[in-house]
Structure formats: structure tokens, C-alpha cells
Design an enzyme around this catalytic site. Sequence first.
Site, PDB file in Angstrom:
ATOM      1  N   SER A  20       3.154 -15.872  -4.159  1.00 28.67           N
ATOM      2  CA  SER A  20       2.142 -15.001  -4.674  1.00 28.67           C
ATOM      3  C   SER A  20       2.611 -13.550  -4.830  1.00 28.67           C
ATOM      4  CB  SER A  20       1.072 -15.426  -3.981  1.00 28.67           C
ATOM      5  OG  SER A  20       1.219 -15.017  -2.349  1.00 28.67           O
ATOM      6  N   GLY A  21       3.753 -13.200  -5.161  1.00 28.25           N
ATOM      7  CA  GLY A  21       3.980 -11.853  -5.351  1.00 28.25           C
ATOM      8  C   GLY A  21       3.632 -11.546  -6.938  1.00 28.25           C
ATOM      9  N   ALA A  23       5.383 -11.974  -9.711  1.00 27.56           N
ATOM     10  CA  ALA A  23       5.861 -12.980 -10.463  1.00 27.56           C
ATOM     11  C   ALA A  23       5.027 -14.171 -10.469  1.00 27.56           C
ATOM     12  CB  ALA A  23       7.246 -13.360 -10.031  1.00 27.56           C
ATOM     13  N   TRP A  52       4.112  -3.922  -1.423  1.00 28.45           N
ATOM     14  CA  TRP A  52       4.656  -3.126  -0.854  1.00 28.45           C
ATOM     15  C   TRP A  52       5.198  -1.832  -1.774  1.00 28.45           C
ATOM     16  CZ3 TRP A  52       7.395  -4.441   4.240  1.00 28.45           C
ATOM     17  CH2 TRP A  52       6.533  -5.416   5.304  1.00 28.45           C
ATOM     18  N   GLY A  56       6.567   2.594  -8.561  1.00 30.84           N
ATOM     19  CA  GLY A  56       5.892   2.137  -9.837  1.00 30.84           C
ATOM     20  C   GLY A  56       6.637   1.169 -10.835  1.00 30.84           C
ATOM     21  N   GLU A 123      12.187   8.909 -11.711  1.00 33.84           N
ATOM     22  CA  GLU A 123      12.824   8.630 -10.546  1.00 33.84           C
ATOM     23  C   GLU A 123      14.324   8.539 -10.857  1.00 33.84           C
ATOM     24  OE1 GLU A 123      11.382   4.423  -9.337  1.00 33.84           O
ATOM     25  OE2 GLU A 123       9.768   5.485  -8.068  1.00 33.84           O
ATOM     26  N   HIS A 245      18.546   0.709   1.060  1.00 33.71           N
ATOM     27  CA  HIS A 245      17.886   2.037   0.955  1.00 33.71           C
ATOM     28  C   HIS A 245      18.235   2.856   2.226  1.00 33.71           C
ATOM     29  CE1 HIS A 245      14.542   4.941   0.904  1.00 33.71           C
ATOM     30  NE2 HIS A 245      14.107   4.381  -0.360  1.00 33.71           N
ATOM     31  N   ARG A 291      21.471   7.235  -4.067  1.00 33.71           N
ATOM     32  CA  ARG A 291      21.077   6.244  -2.871  1.00 33.71           C
ATOM     33  C   ARG A 291      22.254   5.651  -2.292  1.00 33.71           C
ATOM     34  NH1 ARG A 291      16.183   1.831  -4.171  1.00 33.71           N
ATOM     35  NH2 ARG A 291      14.709   3.696  -4.238  1.00 33.71           N
ATOM     36  N   HIS A 352      17.143  -3.804   1.045  1.00 33.09           N
ATOM     37  CA  HIS A 352      15.850  -3.260   0.079  1.00 33.09           C
ATOM     38  C   HIS A 352      15.763  -4.440  -0.920  1.00 33.09           C
ATOM     39  CE1 HIS A 352      12.583  -0.810  -1.279  1.00 33.09           C
ATOM     40  NE2 HIS A 352      13.650  -0.432  -2.223  1.00 33.09           N
ATOM     41  N   ARG A 387      20.560  -2.082  -9.237  1.00 33.07           N
ATOM     42  CA  ARG A 387      19.235  -2.211 -10.023  1.00 33.07           C
ATOM     43  C   ARG A 387      18.828  -0.749 -10.195  1.00 33.07           C
ATOM     44  NH1 ARG A 387      13.387  -1.995  -7.657  1.00 33.07           N
ATOM     45  NH2 ARG A 387      14.380  -0.863  -5.695  1.00 33.07           N
ATOM     46  N   SER A 392      12.242  -3.567 -11.371  1.00 29.75           N
ATOM     47  CA  SER A 392      12.115  -4.963 -10.690  1.00 29.75           C
ATOM     48  C   SER A 392      10.815  -5.429 -11.027  1.00 29.75           C
ATOM     49  CB  SER A 392      12.394  -5.122  -9.363  1.00 29.75           C
ATOM     50  OG  SER A 392      12.187  -4.024  -8.931  1.00 29.75           O
TER      51      SER A 392
END
Length: 534
Positions: A20-21, A23, A52, A56, A123, A245, A291, A352, A387, A392
Site C-alpha cells: 500500500s505504498g 505504487a 516517509w 518530492g 536536488e 544515504h 552522496r 536508503h 538512482r 523513484s
Amino acid sequence: MPHDLWEYFVFRFDVIIIGSGLAGFTLALHLADHQRVALITKKNLLDGASSWAQGGIAAVLGNGDSIDEHIHDTIISGAGLCDENVTRYVAEHGKEAVNWLISQEVPFTKDETNPTGYHLTREGGHSQRRIIHAADATGRAIQETLSEKILAHSNITVFEQHIAIDLITGKKLGLDDNRCYGVYVLDTSTGTVKTFSAQNTILATGGAGKVYLYTTNPDVAAGDGVAMGWRAGCRVANMEFVQFHPTCLYHPHAKSFLITEAVRGEGGLLKLPDGNRFMPDHDERAELAPRDVVARAIDFEMKKRGLDCVYLDISHKPADFLISHFPNIYARCLELGIDITREPIPVVPAAHYSCGGIMTDLQARTDITNLYAVGEVAQTGLHGANRLASNSLLECIVFAKAAAQDILNQDKVSEQFLPEWDESRVTDADEEIVIAHNWGELRRFMWDYVGIVRTNKRLQRAQHRIKLLTEEIDEYYQNFRVSNDLIELRNLVLTADLIVRCAMARHESRGLHFSRDYPAMLPHAENTVLQPQI
Ligand SMILES: Cc1cc2nc3c(=O)[nH]c(=O)nc-3n(C[C@H](O)[C@H](O)[C@H](O)COP(=O)(O)OP(=O)(O)OC[C@H]3O[C@@H](n4cnc5c(N)ncnc54)[C@H](O)[C@@H]3O)c2cc1C
């Protein structure tokens, strides 16, 4: 159970969505006007990485930006492994995806001075301002908005506290086909295993961060979907590319709390326990290096000196600046006794995002007919070896819609008799400690041996331990009744095995995979594809 009675005992739907995310929600809402949907989720409806997400969604919304630039940025980040067709497909559908969210009334942050009407941020890795967001809690705003629509739709039945155990395929039923017919699901509130049947099943189970000791992911991210898909006969690819991360809060009572990269952007300095900086020794951009470079440097210092954590210090900035720029971080740290206006923040890198997963095509179809995989569980070809930030959530929406269209275009097939879950040879577990111990051991050695910097020796050590754990857990699984923890542990060990196998197969350093034994990048980029042996 007699064949003529089976339909009374089986939960029958047109579509089963596991997860239930974002997707799972997007798919359910695109299908529910036409089909009866079961939405299965192992804990509560809003438990998942989607809720979480802070930053964006990346999309080309106008303002001098272009699809080609979004594609270019994604491909640069992916270090030679992005599928250009897929990247173009996703970038071209970005605006449509965001418009769909806006039509669902997601409260994105507005900006009247921007021609789009919305505030767009930039970003790392993006050449343009193209991240639409809802303050610093975008995922929560999206998921809360969509969950209201999900709960209000009469064609969607939500099953909370239900964890999917294994897919029911033609092969498992002894049939001469390659279809998915449904799934066995444990209702954790009653302890019973239910049989779900549908023409189509979708894995929307998210990532696998819990395979590592430190992760930014929620507890539900246990690699269940990748493991179920692999056991059912799907190919899995690129599992070695785990994004870490660099700065997750290190505190015994703070599980998975991210310290945003903006803290470094605003002047935060990374320090050793003695107060000395170390980033200038690793990269000329110091704390502002990308990162993966920062994560590798922290990992290097921690392993070399045997440290539990390093420190991120921004206490030299005025207190009112920190409180107004980082209100959530200030409040959360203060709750735990850390005043960021006066002292450094203990941090560790943390797993992450999982770039690899079940291989899918442009309609999110897997190798098994009537089985789809959408979201972080899938390897679509978009992310390549690393990524690009905020791609995502976009991927979840674009592929959920593509899968829904493909499902709605199908002809109806006849139902299949599905046997009940067989519990005749199992008893209640005698020692739960076996699960707790193995869980801790797995996450620790994955962190130590298959983390940010890898070597052949470390990978071999991990593989040896995985083999022992697999044998022990398989035996436990065959003899005792399933529980949530046992299902997750079984899947975590298998996911760990797939990560190690992919890492061992890659004899170079590329994107998120860094090996001391193969520090150079090979001239030719190839995916790591694992073929199931069933
Ligand atoms: C802290 C954080 C910040 C992030 N920020 C961003 C961002 O700003 N922008 C961006 O694009 N991405 C971001 N990401 C990544 C992004 O949030 C995820 O990749 C994305 O939300 C995945 O969505 P999903 O629907 O695939 O999975 P999830 O949202 O994780 O949902 C998975 C669902 O599957 C359920 N599930 C799992 N296994 C089972 C099972 N066996 N049976 C039943 N249910 C099961 C879970 O309970 C959950 O409901 C962030 C991730 C984290 C952790």
C-alpha cells in the site's frame, strides 16, 4: 477441501495488489472503477517508504526545463546502465503523473511567481529546478490524500495486518503454464493463512533496507517482493546497487531518522570524535561532494578507526537560523537530548534505496504471466547503477498507470482451483530466539561485509554465513507455523543472497557498487541478471 467448495474458502478478486505504498495506491485507483481490487498490506495502510519521502517528485513541468535534460541527468547518475527507452518513457510521462496527483488534490507547495503555479526545488544531480513537493513531507501529503480515496472506493477491499507469503503459480500447481494465480497470505491478527485468487497479481512491496543494520527505510522494507518473485521464477537484476544515504541519526532510540543533505549544504561539517574534519582528505568538494562519495568516506573512517559513528556539526550557525531552516531535525534531536545549536549530531550512513529488483518491461510485466511488479521492488531500467534523487516516486506512478492499462486490455481467463495452505506437518515454534538472533546476525554482517565498500574476501565471508543461515531458516520454516518475523527473515536472507551474488558477479566499480579489488570501471556497461533455477 472438495473442489466444488473451494470458492467459498478462497478470497476471489480481479486483481490482488500486494503493498500500500504509492505504487499500490496508484494502481488500485486506476483499476477500481472497472475491477474488484484486493489491497493487501502487512501492517497499516500508511506504513511504507512512500509516506516517509521528504524531497518530492522529479518531473519536467515547464519553466525552461526539457525532457532531454531530465533524461540526460538521469543517465549521468545511472553511470552507463540506464535503459534509454525506459528513461525517455518515464521522463515523457512525468507531467501527466504529477497532474494526476494534482487532480487527486494532493496539496503541493504553491508559488504564484512560478508559471507552473507550484514551488519547484532542485536536488543533487538535477540541472534544473524540477522537484515538486509538499513542504518537507511530500510522501505523507500524497499518501494521506490517496488513502482517503482508497478507503472511499467500494471496489477496493483493504486487508491490513496481512502479509503475503508466496505466490501461487502454474508451476507450483503442477500445471503446464507460466501463470500466477494468486497468493497465500498470513492474517497476522488471527494467525490464519488465507488463499487469495485473481486474474492478476501485483508486487508493490517496496524496498529491502532492513537487510542492513542501518537503514532509512521503514520496518516493512524486508525484500519480500523480490524474494517471492524470485522463488516463483522471475529474473532479478542489479541487486548490488544499494544507495546509502550518508547521514542517518545514530541514536539507540531513533530508528531510521534522516538528517537531510541540506544540513551539509548550509555549512554542516563532518567530524571525527576528536573534532577534526575528514572530508577534505577524501574529496576537494569536502562535505559538498556527491552522496556516494561522502558515504564512502564516512564508511572508510568508521572501519579504519573502529568507530560507531561520526559527527555532523552545524552548531557554528546562529541558533535562530537552524531552528527556522531545520525545524523537524531540531525538534527530533532535542527530544533525544541533542541540541543541534550547541553540539554535533552523531550520524552513520544508512541503506536508503534498492536500485535492483524484479525485471519488468514497459508495462511492468514480469517473466510470469499475470504477475506485475511496480515501484521499488522492480528493476525497470530507469535507475541504472545509481538512482537520481526524486525519480523513484515518479517511477511508481508512471509504471502503475502502464500496468493498469495493460490489465484493463486483457481478456478474462477462467479461474483455477487453488489448494489451501498446508499446515499439516508443522507445529508452533519452540524457540523464537532463533529468529531474533539470525535477524540481528544477518543485518550486522551485511553491514560489515556487503556495505558501501566491498572486497572479494568480505563478499565470500558474507556468502558463507548466508548459506548457513539459509539452511537453518529453511529447516525452521518447514517445521514450524509461519509468523510475520519468520516470513520476513526468510525473505531477508534470500534478498541478501541475491545482493551478494550480484556483487560478486560485477568485476568493476560502477555507480553505487564499489569494490577495492576492482576499483576501475569497465568500458562496457552491463546489467547483472540472475536467472532463477526452478
Ligand atoms: C526516508 C526516505 C525518503 C525518501 N525520499 C524520497 C523523495 O523525496 N523522492 C523520491 O522520489 N523518493 C524518495 N524515497 C524513495 C521512495 O520513497 C520509495 O522508493 C517509494 O516510496 C517506494 O514506493 P513503493 O510503493 O514501491 O513502496 P513502499 O511505499 O515502501 O510500500 C511498500 C508496501 O508494501 C507492503 N508490503 C511489503 N511486503 C509485503 C508483504 N509481504 N505482504 C503485504 N504487504 C507488504 C508494505 O507494508 C508497504 O505498504 C525516500 C525513501 C525514504 C526511505
